[in-house]
Write a protein that holds these residues in place. Structure first.
Motif, short mmCIF file in Angstrom:
data_model
loop_
_atom_site.label_atom_id
_atom_site.label_comp_id
_atom_site.label_asym_id
_atom_site.label_seq_id
_atom_site.Cartn_x
_atom_site.Cartn_y
_atom_site.Cartn_z
N ASN A 384 0.83 -1.20 0.00
CA ASN A 384 0.00 0.00 0.00
C ASN A 384 0.87 1.25 0.00
O ASN A 384 2.10 1.19 -0.01
CB ASN A 384 -0.95 -0.01 1.21
CG ASN A 384 -0.20 -0.21 2.52
OD1 ASN A 384 0.95 0.22 2.66
ND2 ASN A 384 -0.84 -0.87 3.47
N PHE A 385 0.23 2.41 0.02
CA PHE A 385 0.96 3.68 -0.04
C PHE A 385 1.99 3.79 1.09
O PHE A 385 3.14 4.16 0.87
CB PHE A 385 -0.01 4.87 0.02
CG PHE A 385 -0.69 5.16 -1.28
CD1 PHE A 385 0.01 5.71 -2.35
CD2 PHE A 385 -2.04 4.91 -1.46
CE1 PHE A 385 -0.61 5.99 -3.55
CE2 PHE A 385 -2.68 5.19 -2.66
CZ PHE A 385 -1.96 5.73 -3.71
N ALA A 386 1.56 3.46 2.32
CA ALA A 386 2.43 3.65 3.48
C ALA A 386 3.67 2.75 3.41
O ALA A 386 4.80 3.21 3.62
CB ALA A 386 1.65 3.39 4.76
N SER A 387 3.46 1.46 3.10
CA SER A 387 4.60 0.53 3.07
C SER A 387 5.56 0.88 1.93
O SER A 387 6.79 0.80 2.08
CB SER A 387 4.11 -0.91 2.93
OG SER A 387 3.39 -1.09 1.72
N LEU A 388 5.01 1.30 0.80
CA LEU A 388 5.87 1.68 -0.32
C LEU A 388 6.67 2.94 -0.01
O LEU A 388 7.85 3.04 -0.36
CB LEU A 388 5.02 1.89 -1.58
CG LEU A 388 4.69 0.64 -2.39
CD1 LEU A 388 3.65 0.93 -3.44
CD2 LEU A 388 5.95 0.08 -3.05
N LEU A 389 6.03 3.90 0.65
CA LEU A 389 6.73 5.14 0.96
C LEU A 389 7.91 4.90 1.89
O LEU A 389 8.98 5.52 1.75
CB LEU A 389 5.76 6.14 1.60
CG LEU A 389 4.85 6.88 0.62
CD1 LEU A 389 3.79 7.68 1.36
CD2 LEU A 389 5.66 7.79 -0.28
N ARG A 390 7.75 3.99 2.84
CA ARG A 390 8.87 3.67 3.72
C ARG A 390 10.04 3.12 2.92
O ARG A 390 11.21 3.46 3.17
CB ARG A 390 8.42 2.64 4.78
CG ARG A 390 7.47 3.19 5.81
CD ARG A 390 7.32 2.22 6.98
NE ARG A 390 6.24 2.63 7.86
CZ ARG A 390 4.98 2.22 7.75
NH1 ARG A 390 4.65 1.38 6.78
NH2 ARG A 390 4.06 2.65 8.59
N ALA A 391 9.73 2.24 1.96
CA ALA A 391 10.80 1.65 1.14
C ALA A 391 11.44 2.69 0.24
O ALA A 391 12.66 2.71 0.05
CB ALA A 391 10.23 0.49 0.32
N ILE A 392 10.61 3.59 -0.31
CA ILE A 392 11.10 4.60 -1.25
C ILE A 392 12.09 5.55 -0.57
O ILE A 392 13.09 5.96 -1.16
CB ILE A 392 9.91 5.39 -1.84
CG1 ILE A 392 9.20 4.54 -2.89
CG2 ILE A 392 10.37 6.70 -2.46
CD1 ILE A 392 7.92 5.15 -3.37
N LEU A 393 11.85 5.88 0.71
CA LEU A 393 12.74 6.79 1.42
C LEU A 393 14.15 6.23 1.55
O LEU A 393 15.10 6.98 1.75
CB LEU A 393 12.16 7.12 2.80
CG LEU A 393 10.90 8.00 2.80
CD1 LEU A 393 10.35 8.17 4.20
CD2 LEU A 393 11.20 9.35 2.18
N ARG A 394 14.28 4.91 1.43
CA ARG A 394 15.62 4.28 1.46
C ARG A 394 16.20 4.16 0.05
O ARG A 394 17.27 3.60 -0.12
CB ARG A 394 15.52 2.89 2.11
CG ARG A 394 15.07 2.91 3.56
CD ARG A 394 15.24 1.55 4.22
NE ARG A 394 14.34 0.55 3.68
CZ ARG A 394 13.09 0.33 4.11
NH1 ARG A 394 12.61 1.06 5.10
NH2 ARG A 394 12.34 -0.60 3.57
N ALA A 414 4.51 11.21 4.39
CA ALA A 414 4.75 12.30 3.45
C ALA A 414 5.40 13.48 4.15
O ALA A 414 6.35 14.11 3.64
CB ALA A 414 3.44 12.73 2.79
N VAL A 415 4.93 13.80 5.36
CA VAL A 415 5.51 14.89 6.15
C VAL A 415 6.95 14.57 6.53
O VAL A 415 7.84 15.42 6.44
CB VAL A 415 4.65 15.14 7.40
CG1 VAL A 415 5.40 16.01 8.40
CG2 VAL A 415 3.33 15.81 7.02
N GLN A 416 7.20 13.33 6.96
CA GLN A 416 8.57 12.92 7.30
C GLN A 416 9.50 13.08 6.10
O GLN A 416 10.63 13.55 6.23
CB GLN A 416 8.57 11.47 7.77
CG GLN A 416 7.93 11.25 9.14
CD GLN A 416 7.78 9.76 9.45
OE1 GLN A 416 8.43 8.92 8.84
NE2 GLN A 416 6.92 9.46 10.41
N ALA A 417 9.01 12.68 4.93
CA ALA A 417 9.82 12.81 3.71
C ALA A 417 10.13 14.27 3.43
O ALA A 417 11.26 14.62 3.05
CB ALA A 417 9.08 12.17 2.53
N ALA A 418 9.14 15.14 3.60
CA ALA A 418 9.35 16.57 3.35
C ALA A 418 10.33 17.16 4.36
O ALA A 418 11.17 18.01 4.01
CB ALA A 418 8.02 17.32 3.42
N LEU A 419 10.25 16.71 5.61
CA LEU A 419 11.14 17.23 6.65
C LEU A 419 12.58 16.76 6.48
O LEU A 419 13.51 17.38 7.00
CB LEU A 419 10.63 16.81 8.04
CG LEU A 419 9.35 17.51 8.53
CD1 LEU A 419 8.85 16.85 9.81
CD2 LEU A 419 9.59 19.00 8.75
#
Length: 579
Positions: A384-394, A414-419
Motif C-alpha cells: 500500500n501507499f504507506a509501506s511503499l513510501l517507507r521503502a522509497i525513502l531508502r 509524506a511529512v517525514q519525507a518533506a522534513l
C-alpha cells in the motif's frame, strides 16, 4: 473516358513512390521516430500489408492522422462526415461486400461523374471497377475510416454486424445460464458478442469519450459515454445481454467472471483505429447485476503541458517557482475527475532530468512517464501507499509523487519525507485550497507539521471549453457584470463581451469541445501560518490568502470567460461563487 480525372490526378503514383514519400513526411514532421519507422518497414517487407497499414496496425499513427498525411501527399481533399449522403447511391450496382473490401463509398453523383470517399485512393482496380459499373468518371476524396464505417452502418445492412437474431439468441442463453460461469465464458467468446463489445469501445474512443458507463436496471441496460465531463446516453444492447457483455469485458481485463459479489478492477490494452489506448475497468455489484465503468486513457489525447491545459500564465509562473523548491509538500486538490493527476504528471515532466531521482506511488498508474520510476500499489499483497513510501525513502529519491493521501499514516510519512529534504507532490479530495487544511487536521495531522512542510496547495476544476467553430459573442449587461464579480477584472462595462455555446457538428451539438483548468494556488504566508496554529476556520484562511494576493478559482474562471475560452454558465455550474 471513365475514371479519367481520378487516374490523371494520381498518374505516376506507385505504391513504392507513395511509401517513400510517406516515410519522408512522417520523419520530417516528427510524427514517428526512425526506429519505429524501420520496424514498420521490416514488417511490411513481406508484401502482405503496405507500410501505411502496418503503421496503423501497430498503433504508431492514428487512422485520422494517416488520412491527413495521405491527402497532403496525393493532393486530394478529405471527405468530411457531413458529405456522406442520406441514402445509399446506386446500391443495386455497388454492393456492400465489394465496397467494404475496397474501403470506399460513393458520396455524390451526377450525370457525368461519381465521387468516392476512399481510404486507399491508390487501389486502381477498385476505382476502375466502379467506373465501369456506374458508367461515369470517378472523382476521389480521402475517407477517414471512422466516418466510412459510420456511413456503412447507416446506409447499408452490414453483413459483419451482429444480427438481431444472433444477439437475441445469446441474450436468451445468457439470461438462463447467468450463474454458470463456464457457459457465460463461452457465450462471451462468440463472434457476434465480441463485435458488439468492440463496437461499444471503438465508438467511445473514436468520438473522444473519457468514460463508458454500463448500468443494468430492471427492464433496460443503459450505456452512457462521458464527453467533457458530462454523461450522454447512447444506444444500448438488449437488457438480456448484460451478463454476456460484462463477462466479455471481464475476460478482456483478465478479471474473474465467476465473482459477481465483489468489486473488481483491471486494465485492457487495445489499438483502436491506429491509436494505442488503455482502458481502466471497474465493476461493482448492483441490484440488477454488475455495473461497469471503463475509463479511457488515450495517450494521444493528453498533452502534458500547463499552457495546453489552460493554466494561466501567472499561475504557471507560481507553479514553476513551487516546483523549484528543494523540499516540502505541494498538494493538488479537487473532486474526482478534476484533472489532479494530469496536473501532477505535467509537473513531474517539467522537473524530469537526469540529475533528479523521481519516484511515484500510484493507484493506478494512468500514463507511463519516460525517465521516472513509477510504482503500482497492490493492497492485496500488502503493497500500500504507506509501506511503499517507507521503502522509497531508502531509495534515495529527490522527488516523490504520491497518487493520493488517503489516511493519517500516508500523510505522516509524506511529512517525514518533506522534513528530511524531499519534495513531495500529492493529491487530496477537497473543495478548495483553504479547506485542505481542515481535511488534513481531520486526518489527525498536527498543525505545527502543516506549517513546517506545506509549500502550496493547488485547488482546481475542469470546465468545458467553448467550441471555437460555433461560439457566439454576446454583450453582458452591467448589472450582471456587477452581480457575478467581473468589476475588479475589467476597466469598463460598456463593451463587456463574453461568449455563449451554440452547437455544431464538430462539437456534437453541445457547444463545447475539450476542457480547460481553472485553479487557485494558496501559498501559506506568515498570517496563514498563525491562523493554522490558532486552528482558524477555512474561511478565515481563505480570506487571509486572498488579501495576500491569491486569485481564487472563481476569479480564474471569470478570466477564462473574458478570454472567450468558456461561458459564464459553465463557470457557475462548475465552481462555487464563494470560491
Amino acid at each position: 473516358m471513365l475514371a479519367a480525372e481520378a487516374v490523371s490526378k494520381l498518374d505516376g503514383w506507385s505504391d513504392t513512390r507513395f511509401v517513400e514519400k510517406l516515410s519522408e513526411v512522417l520523419r520530417s514532421t516528427g510524427q514517428i521516430d526512425e526506429n519505429a519507422l524501420d520496424r514498420a518497414k521490416r514488417m511490411s517487407a513481406d508484401g502482405s500489408l503496405r507500410l501505411d497499414g502496418v503503421l496503423t496496425q501497430l498503433g504508431l499513427i492514428s487512422e485520422r492522422s494517416l488520412a491527413e498525411v495521405t491527402a497532403r501527399i496525393l493532393n486530394l481533399d478529405i471527405a468530411s462526415a457531413e458529405e456522406y449522403p442520406a441514402e445509399a447511391i446506386l446500391p443495386e450496382r455497388l454492393r456492400l461486400k465489394f465496397l467494404r473490401k475496397a474501403r470506399t463509398i460513393p458520396i455524390a453523383m451526377d450525370d457525368r461523374s461519381i465521387t468516392l470517399a476512399m481510404v486507399d485512393p491508390l487501389d486502381r482496380f477498385s476505382v476502375s471497377s466502379i467506373a465501369v459499373a456506374v458508367e461515369r468518371d470517378v472523382n476521389l476524396r480521402i475517407a477517414i475510416p471512422i466516418d466510412l464505417e459510420a456511413a456503412f452502418e447507416r446506409l447499408y445492412k452490414s453483413d459483419d454486424a451482429p444480427s438481431h437474431a444472433q444477439l437475441e439468441e445469446i441474450g436468451g442463453a445468457a439470461s438462463v445460464i447467468e450463474d454458470d460461469a463456464e457457459r457465460l465464458k463461452d457465450l462471451a467468446s462468440e463472434a457476434p458478442l465480441i463485435r458488439l463489445v468492440n463496437q461499444l469501445i471503438s465508438q467511445a474512443v473514436e468520438t473522444k469519450a473519457s468514460d463508458i458507463h454500463i448500468d443494468p436496471f430492471e427492464n433496460q441496460l443503459r450505456v452512457r459515454y462521458r464527453y467533457d465531463g458530462i454523461l450522454h446516453q447512447v444506444e444500448a444492447p438488449p437488457r438480456r445481454l448484460q451478463p454476456a457483455v460484462v463477462s466479455r469485458i471481464k475476460i478482456m481485463a483478465a478479471l474473474d467472471i465467476a465473482e459477481r459479489r465483489l468489486p473488481q478492477d483491471g486494465r485492457i490494452k487495445l489499438v483502436v483505429r491506429g491509436q494505442e489506448v488503455d482502458l481502466r475497468v471497474s465493476t461493482i455489484p448492483s441490484l440488477h447485476g454488475e455495473s461497469v465503468v471503463l475509463r479511457i486513457l488515450d495517450r494521444s489525447a493528453v498533452k502534458l503541458d500547463f499552457a495546453t491545459l489552460g493554466v494561466e500564465d501567472q499561475l504557471q509562473a507560481q507553479l514553476h517557482k513551487q516546483l523549484e523548491l528543494p523540499n516540502g509538500i505541494l498538494l493538488v486538490t479537487g473532486p474526482t475527475g478534476s484533472g489532479k493527476t494530469t496536473t501532477l504528471y505535467t509537473a513531474l515532466l517539467h522537473m524530469n532530468s537526469v540529475d533528479r531521482n523521481i519516484i511515484t506511488v500510484e493507484d493506478p498508474i494512468e500514463y507511463q512517464l519516460p525517465g521516472i520510476t513509477q510504482i503500482q500499489v497492490k493492497p492485496q499483497i500488502g503493497l500500500n501507499f504507506a509501506s511503499l513510501l517507507r521503502a522509497i525513502l531508502r531509495h534515495d529519491p529527490n522527488i516523490i509523487m504520491i497518487g493520493e493521501i488517503r489516511d493519517l499514516e500516508t500523510a505522516q510519512i509524506a511529512v517525514q519525507a518533506a522534513l528530511t529534504g524531499h519534495l513531495v507532490l500529492s493529491t487530496l479530495h477537497t473543495n478548495s485550497a483553504a479547506s485542505t487544511i481542515a481535511r488534513l487536521r481531520d486526518m489527525g495531522l498536527e498543525d505545527y507539521l502543516l506549517t513546517a512542510t506545506l509549500n502550496g496547495i493547488v485547488a482546481q476544476r475542469l470546465v468545458r471549453r467553448l467550441c471555437p467553430e460555433c461560439k457566439r459573442p454576446t454583450k453582458l449587461a452591467s448589472d450582471i457584470a456587477e452581480r457575478f464579480g467581473f468589476t475588479p477584472l475589467i476597466l469598463s462595462h460598456d463593451d463587456l463581451v463574453v461568449h455563449e455555446p451554440v452547437g455544431c457538428v464538430k462539437c456534437r451539438g453541445t457547444g463545447f469541445a475539450g476542457r480547460i483548468a481553472v485553479a487557485e494556488l494558496l501559498v501559506p504566508t506568515e498570517d496563514v501560518h498563525h491562523l493554522i496554529l490558532s486552528r482558524a476556520s477555512h474561511t478565515e484562511i481563505q480570506s487571509a490568502a486572498s488579501r495576500a494576493g491569491m486569485q481564487t478559482m472563481y476569479e480564474s474562471g471569470l478570466r477564462q470567460v473574458l478570454a472567450g475560452m468558456t461561458s459564464l454558465n459553465e463557470i457557475l455550474r462548475s465552481v462555487r461563487l464563494e470560491n
